[in-house]
Design a protein around this motif. Structure first.
Motif, PDB file in Angstrom:
ATOM      1  N   UNK A 194      55.155  74.079  42.677  1.00 25.64           N
ATOM      2  CA  UNK A 194      55.635  73.216  43.768  1.00 25.64           C
ATOM      3  C   UNK A 194      56.003  71.818  43.263  1.00 25.64           C
ATOM      4  N   UNK A 195      55.217  71.261  42.352  1.00 24.76           N
ATOM      5  CA  UNK A 195      55.569  69.959  41.761  1.00 24.76           C
ATOM      6  C   UNK A 195      56.918  70.041  41.046  1.00 24.76           C
ATOM      7  N   UNK A 196      57.120  71.127  40.325  1.00 30.95           N
ATOM      8  CA  UNK A 196      58.367  71.290  39.574  1.00 30.95           C
ATOM      9  C   UNK A 196      59.539  71.485  40.523  1.00 30.95           C
ATOM     10  N   UNK A 197      59.345  72.229  41.606  1.00 28.96           N
ATOM     11  CA  UNK A 197      60.398  72.370  42.626  1.00 28.96           C
ATOM     12  C   UNK A 197      60.736  71.000  43.224  1.00 28.96           C
ATOM     13  N   UNK A 198      59.708  70.226  43.526  1.00 33.71           N
ATOM     14  CA  UNK A 198      59.940  68.887  44.083  1.00 33.71           C
ATOM     15  C   UNK A 198      60.758  68.035  43.122  1.00 33.71           C
ATOM     16  N   UNK A 199      60.473  68.175  41.841  1.00 35.20           N
ATOM     17  CA  UNK A 199      61.252  67.458  40.843  1.00 35.20           C
ATOM     18  C   UNK A 199      62.710  67.906  40.900  1.00 35.20           C
ATOM     19  N   UNK A 200      62.941  69.206  41.034  1.00 37.11           N
ATOM     20  CA  UNK A 200      64.308  69.724  41.167  1.00 37.11           C
ATOM     21  C   UNK A 200      64.988  69.199  42.420  1.00 37.11           C
ATOM     22  N   UNK A 201      64.240  69.141  43.522  1.00 35.75           N
ATOM     23  CA  UNK A 201      64.802  68.593  44.767  1.00 35.75           C
ATOM     24  C   UNK A 201      65.164  67.118  44.589  1.00 35.75           C
ATOM     25  N   UNK A 202      64.304  66.389  43.910  1.00 35.27           N
ATOM     26  CA  UNK A 202      64.536  64.965  43.655  1.00 35.27           C
ATOM     27  C   UNK A 202      65.817  64.756  42.848  1.00 35.27           C
ATOM     28  N   UNK A 203      66.081  65.651  41.909  1.00 31.04           N
ATOM     29  CA  UNK A 203      67.274  65.542  41.072  1.00 31.04           C
ATOM     30  C   UNK A 203      68.559  65.800  41.854  1.00 31.04           C
ATOM     31  N   UNK A 204      68.440  66.424  42.994  1.00 28.73           N
ATOM     32  CA  UNK A 204      69.622  66.728  43.807  1.00 28.73           C
ATOM     33  C   UNK A 204      69.827  65.604  44.819  1.00 28.73           C
ATOM     34  N   UNK A 205      70.217  64.460  44.339  1.00 29.43           N
ATOM     35  CA  UNK A 205      70.440  63.303  45.204  1.00 29.43           C
ATOM     36  C   UNK A 205      71.931  63.054  45.357  1.00 29.43           C
ATOM     37  N   UNK A 206      72.311  62.720  46.563  1.00 27.78           N
ATOM     38  CA  UNK A 206      73.700  62.340  46.816  1.00 27.78           C
ATOM     39  C   UNK A 206      73.704  61.115  47.710  1.00 27.78           C
ATOM     40  N   UNK A 207      74.803  60.407  47.686  1.00 31.40           N
ATOM     41  CA  UNK A 207      74.922  59.198  48.488  1.00 31.40           C
ATOM     42  C   UNK A 207      75.091  59.536  49.969  1.00 31.40           C
ATOM     43  N   UNK A 208      74.929  58.539  50.808  1.00 34.00           N
ATOM     44  CA  UNK A 208      75.140  58.719  52.248  1.00 34.00           C
ATOM     45  C   UNK A 208      76.552  59.228  52.514  1.00 34.00           C
ATOM     46  N   UNK A 209      77.527  58.674  51.806  1.00 35.33           N
ATOM     47  CA  UNK A 209      78.921  59.093  51.956  1.00 35.33           C
ATOM     48  C   UNK A 209      79.080  60.569  51.604  1.00 35.33           C
ATOM     49  N   UNK A 210      78.474  60.971  50.491  1.00 32.18           N
ATOM     50  CA  UNK A 210      78.567  62.379  50.088  1.00 32.18           C
ATOM     51  C   UNK A 210      77.865  63.288  51.094  1.00 32.18           C
ATOM     52  N   UNK A 211      76.723  62.859  51.607  1.00 32.09           N
ATOM     53  CA  UNK A 211      76.019  63.657  52.607  1.00 32.09           C
ATOM     54  C   UNK A 211      76.886  63.859  53.848  1.00 32.09           C
ATOM     55  N   UNK A 212      77.561  62.796  54.263  1.00 36.25           N
ATOM     56  CA  UNK A 212      78.446  62.885  55.429  1.00 36.25           C
ATOM     57  C   UNK A 212      79.578  63.864  55.163  1.00 36.25           C
ATOM     58  N   UNK A 213      80.179  63.764  53.993  1.00 37.91           N
ATOM     59  CA  UNK A 213      81.253  64.700  53.632  1.00 37.91           C
ATOM     60  C   UNK A 213      80.746  66.135  53.622  1.00 37.91           C
TER      61      UNK A 213
END
Length: 179
Positions: free
Chosen positions: A65-84
């Protein structure tokens, strides 16, 4: 990048501990000194990213679960990208583009879409020729979950590795389900 996520997950003390361990292992490179200057779209040898992640998982005793959370953390996008992503990109498009995105980020390994079934709310992805470390199996599950979450906005997304090269299979295969 990995260092930013480690700082988020383990704090400044944890990041200092990781840096010390990498230096002791003689895995330190100049770009790590000011990790905020690492360019997202610049090509670096894979181990630049792999070494800190593998060492972090070891020194912080990360479980799945810690490693999955790390993977989730690496998947970051900007507010603009999230909107798109939310309003202009379909899940079908994201799934179809996944193999090409893989090629843009990695110089080895091949990702394929084996099945995409929006009615059953699932997708199967296969990853061939990518035998790095067991940590990456878990990290990729979190990364995939977060990527799909941006598009379908479901809180209940679960990736499961159904085949793994570290368990004797010829490739990795991930089943991703959502509600």
């Amino acid at each position: 990048n990995a260092f930013s996520c480690i700082e988020i997950e383990e704090g400044k003390e944890g990041l200092a501990r990781l840096k010390k361990s990498l230096k002791e292992l003689d895995c330190w490179v100049e770009e790590y000194d000011d990790f905020k200057n690492i360019k997202i779209f610049k090509w670096y040898p894979f181990w630049y990213d792999a070494a800190p992640i593998i060492v972090a998982a070891d020194i912080f005793s990360w479980d799945e679960e810690n490693t999955r959370n790390f993977g989730r953390c690496n998947q970051k996008v900007s507010f603009f990208e999230k909107t798109l992503l939310k309003y202009f990109v379909s899940l079908k498009m994201v799934v179809e583009l996944a193999p090409d995105r893989w090629k843009k980020h990695y110089s080895f390994g091949k990702m394929q879409v084996i099945d995409f079934n929006p009615e059953e709310k699932c997708v199967v992805l296969r990853l061939e020729n990518f035998s790095v470390h067991l940590v990456f199996c878990q990290l990729l599950m979190g990364y995939i979950e977060a990527a799909i979450k941006f598009v379908i906005l479901s809180k209940n997304i679960k990736a499961t590795e159904t085949k793994c090269v570290f368990k004797g299979d010829a490739f990795h295969e991930y089943l991703i389900k959502w509600d």
